[in-house]
Scaffold this motif. Structure first.
Motif, PDB file in Angstrom:
ATOM      1  N   PHE A  86       0.915  -1.291   0.053  1.00  0.00           N
ATOM      2  CA  PHE A  86       0.068   0.041   0.008  1.00  0.00           C
ATOM      3  C   PHE A  86       0.761   1.284  -0.059  1.00  0.00           C
ATOM      4  N   SER A 130      -3.778  -2.064  -4.184  1.00  0.00           N
ATOM      5  CA  SER A 130      -3.208  -1.855  -3.081  1.00  0.00           C
ATOM      6  C   SER A 130      -4.330  -1.624  -1.865  1.00  0.00           C
ATOM      7  N   ASN A 131      -5.245  -0.673  -2.348  1.00  0.00           N
ATOM      8  CA  ASN A 131      -6.453  -0.308  -1.376  1.00  0.00           C
ATOM      9  C   ASN A 131      -7.216  -1.637  -0.953  1.00  0.00           C
ATOM     10  N   ALA A 134      -4.901  -3.586   1.436  1.00  0.00           N
ATOM     11  CA  ALA A 134      -4.932  -3.232   2.546  1.00  0.00           C
ATOM     12  C   ALA A 134      -6.266  -3.284   3.305  1.00  0.00           C
TER      13      ALA A 134
END
Length: 194
Positions: A86, A130-131, A134
């Motif tokens: 992230f 990446s969001n 995470a």
């Protein structure tokens, strides 16, 4: 060939081929504002989670008949690979936003527009992936997983989890800014046909 270029729209140039220059300058200004916004949001997201750490005293019971031991435990972003990804993705997107902003301001070649559009698309994919990673780890920290006996940790590391949530929200806004950069030319083309 001349008839095909009447409706063409060049975001990097900020003008249309058919001579209506007012709408083209609006597109160029929107493009610049969105790039600045994407830069700021991805930078802030990376900094907020990069500065995130918390230490808590956790009771650990080794034997049922003995009292628990109180051990200090630290939570840091780089302990989880999803958070490392992230931070890396937001740093890459922030760097790219800076570069694309400079290229947009300084370079007005036709081929550069295509390259920037391709990299805008890559940034959207990178940031959303990446969001997602995470957020998945954050939900495990918030709720745990009873099926594999993973306990929730956000009850112990509340400040850490709150800062992660804030960073995720900010990064999501940065992802949406990059998405709007891709949609912007199409939205203005659609507006012209109406």
């Amino acid at each position: 060939m001349d008839g095909e270029s009447k409706g063409s729209f060049n975001v990097m140039e900020g003008s249309e081929s058919n001579g209506k220059g007012g709408c083209g300058s609006v597109v160029r200004i929107c493009d610049l504002v969105l790039r600045i916004l994407a830069f700021v949001l991805t930078l802030v997201a990376a900094v907020v989670i990069g500065a995130d750490k918390q230490t808590a005293i956790v009771p650990i019971k080794l034997v049922e008949s003995m009292p628990p031991l109180y051990v200090p435990v630290a939570a840091k972003w780089h302990y989880l690979s999803a958070f490392v990804y992230f931070v890396g993705a937001n740093a890459i997107a922030c760097s790219y936003a800076t570069l694309s902003l400079l290229l947009t301001l300084g370079n007005r070649r036709k081929g550069m527009e295509t390259v920037i559009t391709v990299f805008d698309t890559v940034m959207v994919a990178l940031l959303f992936s990446s969001n997602g990673a995470a957020i998945a780890v954050g939900l495990l920290g918030l709720h745990g997983n009873s099926h594999v006996h993973w306990n929730k940790v956000c009850n112990l590391f509340g400040k850490f989890c709150d800062q992660v949530a804030a960073s995720l929200f900010i990064s999501l806004l940065g992802s949406i800014a990059f998405l709007f950069l891709l949609l912007l030319p199409h939205l203005f083309r659609l507006k012209q046909t109406i």
